[in-house]
Scaffold this active site. Structure first.
Site, PDB file in Angstrom:
ATOM      1  N   GLU A  47       0.867  -1.199   0.000  1.00 19.89           N
ATOM      2  CA  GLU A  47       0.000   0.000   0.000  1.00 19.89           C
ATOM      3  C   GLU A  47       0.901   1.246   0.000  1.00 19.89           C
ATOM      4  OE1 GLU A  47      -1.644   0.685   3.921  1.00 19.89           O
ATOM      5  OE2 GLU A  47      -3.402   1.733   3.124  1.00 19.89           O
ATOM      6  N   LYS A 124      -9.394   2.119  -1.918  1.00 20.81           N
ATOM      7  CA  LYS A 124      -9.614   1.569  -0.567  1.00 20.81           C
ATOM      8  C   LYS A 124     -10.962   2.007   0.014  1.00 20.81           C
ATOM      9  CE  LYS A 124      -7.091   1.226   3.861  1.00 20.81           C
ATOM     10  NZ  LYS A 124      -5.804   1.621   4.493  1.00 20.81           N
ATOM     11  N   CYS A 174      -4.921  -3.028   2.781  1.00 19.52           N
ATOM     12  CA  CYS A 174      -4.624  -2.993   4.215  1.00 19.52           C
ATOM     13  C   CYS A 174      -5.823  -3.288   5.119  1.00 19.52           C
ATOM     14  CB  CYS A 174      -3.969  -1.669   4.580  1.00 19.52           C
ATOM     15  SG  CYS A 174      -3.191  -1.748   6.207  1.00 19.52           S
TER      16      CYS A 174
HETATM   17  N1  CDV Z   1      -3.028   1.327   6.629  1.00 22.17           N
HETATM   18  C1  CDV Z   1      -3.964   0.696   7.356  1.00 22.17           C
HETATM   19  O1  CDV Z   1      -5.086   0.478   6.892  1.00 22.17           O
HETATM   20  N2  CDV Z   1      -3.604   0.352   8.612  1.00 22.17           N
HETATM   21  C2  CDV Z   1      -4.513  -0.279   9.530  1.00 22.17           C
HETATM   22  C3  CDV Z   1      -4.151   0.050  10.966  1.00 22.17           C
HETATM   23  C4  CDV Z   1      -4.403   1.476  11.274  1.00 22.17           C
HETATM   24  C5  CDV Z   1      -4.893  -0.814  11.961  1.00 22.17           C
HETATM   25  C6  CDV Z   1      -4.525  -1.796   9.375  1.00 22.17           C
HETATM   26  O2  CDV Z   1      -5.621  -2.371   9.345  1.00 22.17           O
HETATM   27  O3  CDV Z   1      -3.471  -2.418   9.369  1.00 22.17           O
END
Ligand code: CDV
Length: 321
Positions: A47, A124, A174
């Site tokens: 990401e 996202k 993510c």
């Molecule tokens: N970049 C992210 O989406 N990070 C989130 C953190 C903040 C919990 C993740 O789900 O890894």
């Protein structure tokens, strides 16, 4: 004839705030060289792979953060990456911050054929963190400030990749991996390979600044392994890892098969390539047995999933005497 695909997660070590895109791109080109040497046909980068994880930095005026965004893709800064992909015949997934011609900002990932042609894009949907400066947090997580919620849904595209022929490809970014609904929407489109990049801080700043390290990694792996198993898909989950300007990100990138098993795992917090050979026919096995959705799913019992966002307390039972 088995459908085999050799995939790689190209984990990136830290990218400092002062590092220009050329630093990241140079390292990514080197990872593509390693991928070529090891026979990978598809590479997944993290990401927001071209810069530091900038949502930890607050800007009163979000236009001050525009230097972290790409207004076109490809662009001159990433040209060496696209040249390397063409040279080696490798398809790749790239996460970056996108600013559209209309001025909209998204946390985006795109999948490119070796020719450099964009096959499809994802923006996202599950943006974690907060919109305004939070004085209580030790580290800000301002994704809700800098990005809009993605407007492309969770697309799956069938496209030729390497020697495997057409493959059903999906993406998430993510935090999306923690949401089973996201996986299921991809599963309902017969996804065979989910590509996802992540920047996960080692600290949970919502938990008074502490959470045991092993839990951060456990939760990441648990989410990817469950998502792959329950939707009969391979997954490539690639981290940005290590210490960026004093702020630590977990690594532990993994490649997971449709049984939920980890096939390969990164062991450093640095630039590292992990590779696995995927027999894509394993996906069909899951889809015609335990996870034959057409036979076993009961959507009439799942209406809360789309009708409701937050949870509600259940009715209370009290003893009659
Ligand atoms: N970049 C992210 O989406 N990070 C989130 C953190 C903040 C919990 C993740 O789900 O890894």
């Amino acid at each position: 004839m088995p459908r085999r695909l050799t995939v790689a997660a190209a984990q990136l070590g830290p990218i400092q705030k002062s590092d220009g895109r050329e630093v990241a791109v140079q390292r990514m080109v080197r990872l593509l060289e390693w991928a070529h040497t090891r026979g990978a046909e598809l590479v997944v980068f993290p990401e927001l792979a071209l810069t530091t994880f900038f949502p930890r930095w607050y800007h009163e005026d979000i236009r001050e953060a525009d230097r972290w965004f790409e207004t076109e893709m490809p662009n001159p800064a990433v040209a060496p990456l696209f040249e390397a992909a063409r040279r080696y015949g490798i398809a790749f997934h790239l996460g970056y911050a996108e600013k559209t011609p209309e001025g909209r900002r998204f946390n985006t990932a795109a999948f490119f054929a070796p020719s450099g042609e964009m096959v499809f894009k994802y923006r996202k949907i599950h943006l974690p963190g907060h919109r305004d400066y939070d004085p209580v947090r030790k580290v800000q997580h301002l994704e809700k400030r800098y990005f809009e919620v993605g407007d492309l849904g969770f697309p799956v595209v069938r496209a030729p990749v390497g020697s495997a022929g057409p493959v059903n490809l999906g993406m998430m970014i993510c935090n999306d991996r923690r949401w089973p609904e996201a996986w299921r929407v991809l599963g309902l489109q017969q996804v065979e390979l989910v590509m996802l990049g992540y920047n996960t801080p080692s600290m949970n700043s919502e938990n008074k600044g502490f959470e045991a390290h092993h839990l951060r990694v456990l939760h990441s792996h648990l989410s990817v392994q469950a998502g792959c198993y329950q939707n009969a898909t391979f997954g490539v989950a690639t981290a940005k890892a290590g210490v960026e300007d004093g702020h630590e990100l977990i690594g532990h990138s993994v490649i997971v098969n449709p049984q939920g098993e980890i096939m390969a795992q990164a062991t450093t917090w640095d630039d590292e390539l992990i590779v696995a050979d995927c027999d894509l026919d394993l996906c069909a096995f899951g889809r015609r047995t335990v996870f034959d959705f057409a036979r076993h799913r009961r959507p009439e019992a799942y209406t809360r999933i789309t009708a409701q966002t937050g949870s509600v307390p259940p009715p209370e039972w009290t003893p009659s005497r």
